[in-house]
Design an enzyme around this catalytic site. Sequence first.
Site, PDB file in Angstrom:
ATOM      1  N   HIS A  99       9.225  -8.232   0.721  1.00 38.75           N
ATOM      2  CA  HIS A  99       8.259  -9.178   1.297  1.00 38.75           C
ATOM      3  C   HIS A  99       8.976 -10.163   2.222  1.00 38.75           C
ATOM      4  O   HIS A  99       8.541 -10.434   3.327  1.00 38.75           O
ATOM      5  CB  HIS A  99       7.535  -9.934   0.181  1.00 38.75           C
ATOM      6  CG  HIS A  99       6.786 -11.124   0.682  1.00 38.75           C
ATOM      7  ND1 HIS A  99       5.587 -11.001   1.351  1.00 38.75           N
ATOM      8  CD2 HIS A  99       7.086 -12.440   0.672  1.00 38.75           C
ATOM      9  CE1 HIS A  99       5.170 -12.213   1.726  1.00 38.75           C
ATOM     10  NE2 HIS A  99       6.062 -13.099   1.316  1.00 38.75           N
ATOM     11  N   ARG A 101       4.974  -1.409   4.113  1.00 42.30           N
ATOM     12  CA  ARG A 101       6.029  -2.431   4.164  1.00 42.30           C
ATOM     13  C   ARG A 101       7.322  -1.753   3.736  1.00 42.30           C
ATOM     14  O   ARG A 101       7.451  -1.338   2.589  1.00 42.30           O
ATOM     15  CB  ARG A 101       5.669  -3.593   3.220  1.00 42.30           C
ATOM     16  CG  ARG A 101       6.356  -4.899   3.580  1.00 42.30           C
ATOM     17  CD  ARG A 101       6.129  -5.953   2.510  1.00 42.30           C
ATOM     18  NE  ARG A 101       6.963  -5.673   1.338  1.00 42.30           N
ATOM     19  CZ  ARG A 101       6.719  -6.116   0.112  1.00 42.30           C
ATOM     20  NH1 ARG A 101       5.669  -6.865  -0.131  1.00 42.30           N
ATOM     21  NH2 ARG A 101       7.523  -5.805  -0.888  1.00 42.30           N
ATOM     22  N   TYR A 121       8.707  -4.221  -8.813  1.00 43.61           N
ATOM     23  CA  TYR A 121       7.273  -3.925  -8.897  1.00 43.61           C
ATOM     24  C   TYR A 121       6.815  -2.687  -8.102  1.00 43.61           C
ATOM     25  O   TYR A 121       5.749  -2.172  -8.358  1.00 43.61           O
ATOM     26  CB  TYR A 121       6.450  -5.155  -8.476  1.00 43.61           C
ATOM     27  CG  TYR A 121       6.749  -5.675  -7.073  1.00 43.61           C
ATOM     28  CD1 TYR A 121       6.149  -5.115  -5.962  1.00 43.61           C
ATOM     29  CD2 TYR A 121       7.631  -6.743  -6.876  1.00 43.61           C
ATOM     30  CE1 TYR A 121       6.420  -5.590  -4.682  1.00 43.61           C
ATOM     31  CE2 TYR A 121       7.903  -7.226  -5.595  1.00 43.61           C
ATOM     32  CZ  TYR A 121       7.286  -6.637  -4.509  1.00 43.61           C
ATOM     33  OH  TYR A 121       7.548  -7.111  -3.252  1.00 43.61           O
TER      34      TYR A 121
HETATM   35  C1  LIG Z   1      -2.831 -20.013   0.173  1.00 34.56           C
HETATM   36  C2  LIG Z   1      -1.513 -19.368  -0.175  1.00 34.56           C
HETATM   37  N1  LIG Z   1      -1.385 -18.746  -1.370  1.00 34.56           N
HETATM   38  C3  LIG Z   1      -0.221 -18.167  -1.722  1.00 34.56           C
HETATM   39  C4  LIG Z   1       0.842 -18.192  -0.858  1.00 34.56           C
HETATM   40  C5  LIG Z   1       2.169 -17.513  -1.232  1.00 34.56           C
HETATM   41  N2  LIG Z   1       2.293 -16.294  -0.443  1.00 34.56           N
HETATM   42  C6  LIG Z   1       3.098 -16.240   0.641  1.00 34.56           C
HETATM   43  S1  LIG Z   1       3.055 -14.738   1.391  1.00 34.56           S
HETATM   44  C7  LIG Z   1       1.953 -14.152   0.260  1.00 34.56           C
HETATM   45  C8  LIG Z   1       1.449 -12.736   0.355  1.00 34.56           C
HETATM   46  C9  LIG Z   1       0.756 -12.429   1.630  1.00 34.56           C
HETATM   47  O1  LIG Z   1       0.369 -11.094   1.620  1.00 34.56           O
HETATM   48  P1  LIG Z   1      -0.389 -10.453   2.818  1.00 34.56           P
HETATM   49  O2  LIG Z   1      -1.508 -11.329   3.252  1.00 34.56           O
HETATM   50  O3  LIG Z   1      -0.739  -9.065   2.422  1.00 34.56           O
HETATM   51  O4  LIG Z   1       0.682 -10.458   3.997  1.00 34.56           O
HETATM   52  P2  LIG Z   1       2.109  -9.730   4.034  1.00 34.56           P
HETATM   53  O5  LIG Z   1       3.115 -10.749   3.558  1.00 34.56           O
HETATM   54  O6  LIG Z   1       2.052  -8.541   3.176  1.00 34.56           O
HETATM   55  O7  LIG Z   1       2.323  -9.405   5.480  1.00 34.56           O
HETATM   56  C10 LIG Z   1       1.638 -15.108  -0.698  1.00 34.56           C
HETATM   57  C11 LIG Z   1       0.717 -14.888  -1.824  1.00 34.56           C
HETATM   58  C12 LIG Z   1       0.695 -18.875   0.371  1.00 34.56           C
HETATM   59  N3  LIG Z   1       1.666 -18.921   1.261  1.00 34.56           N
HETATM   60  N4  LIG Z   1      -0.511 -19.423   0.707  1.00 34.56           N
END
Ligand SMILES: Cc1ncc(C[n+]2csc(CCOP(=O)(O)OP(=O)(O)O)c2C)c(N)n1
Length: 350
Positions: free
Chosen positions: A263, A259, A272
Amino acid sequence: MSVTSPVVPLEATPARVEQALGPEWRSTVLAAYRWMVLARTLDARMLALQRQGRVGFYGAATGQEAVNVAAGLVSAREDWVLPGLREQLVALVRGHRLGTYVHHLFADAFDPALGRNMPCHPTAREVHYVSMSSVIGTQVTHAVGVAFGMKYRHERAVALAFFGDGATSANDFHAGVNLAAVQRLPVAFLCTNNRWAISVPVEHQTAARSLAAKATAYGIAGQQVDGTDLFACWAALAGALARLRAGGPPELVEFLVYRMTPHSSSDDPSRYQPADWAERARAHDPLARLEQWLTAQGLLDRPTWQRIAAETDHEVRSAVEAAEAAPPPAPASLTADVLAVARSGGRPSA
Ligand SMILES: Cc1ncc(C[n+]2csc(CCOP(=O)(O)OP(=O)(O)O)c2C)c(N)n1
Ligand SMILES: [Mg+2]
């Protein structure tokens, strides 16, 4: 050229690329490169516009373009895409208009969702791209449902489920992959492991050897792929989709990517990420790696690069100008597409 720091060279030879992509491989790879430049330009511009208060929210896919462009080019028209936050390029490559996507980002009157969806959550029905659910992991079970329907109707299409490393800890991942495996459904489970779920590193996400290794527990095949190598992504996706189309069981592909941006526009990774993260990521920049490879093959010179950069910049600027000139959704559209009333009894039909 845009390559500023040394990158890990791509290993593909022209002969192997030709074997995988066919006789028109040169134009295919250049088209893929152009899409990647467009996506990179779009990400930079949208993050800047978000900071200026002109776009509400943005989640860039910088560093993940090779996976997306390969998926867009390799998938078939009849397939369905169930994306996470960073797969908009797949929709564009499949034929969704850039202008329409930018209207969505501005939530204006020409946004197909009429401004009611969070920015960066486009819906592109005409290219079988389903609006993302923000609830992490849910698209995995949605994809399984879509694939169940396709199998039931004897369609030879595939559901592409995109999700991140963080999503592999969600219930939906387990339930979805398990059911698809038991029912032998045509789903490509495509995990883009960018090593972060916002601030949580992938090492805190699982004790498994890899995310691909999780496939074994469900009785399906899993493979780990360099997601910053366009040719590796292409080979993995083309192989998996061909096997699925031929009636094979579901498969899991873990794409290792970096990445390269926060985010989302609501994040500050300097709080972090380790100090050397950006440098490590830059060495695996999929765009820079492809650019270096194309240059080495004599397929990309400075004038071509300048032309592509100018064209894509113009495309993005024009789309932004059109969106900024567009009116907001009309108040009367608030309930459009929400409720249909049956003529006979006055009961809701959808
Ligand atoms: C069920 C749920 N828990 C927490 C969140 C908050 N949240 C949004 S994005 C994210 C991280 C997602 O990480 P990843 O699956 O690795 O995808 P990336 O964003 O890195 O592409 C979180 C925890 C959410 N949207 N839905
Ligand atoms: Mg992640």
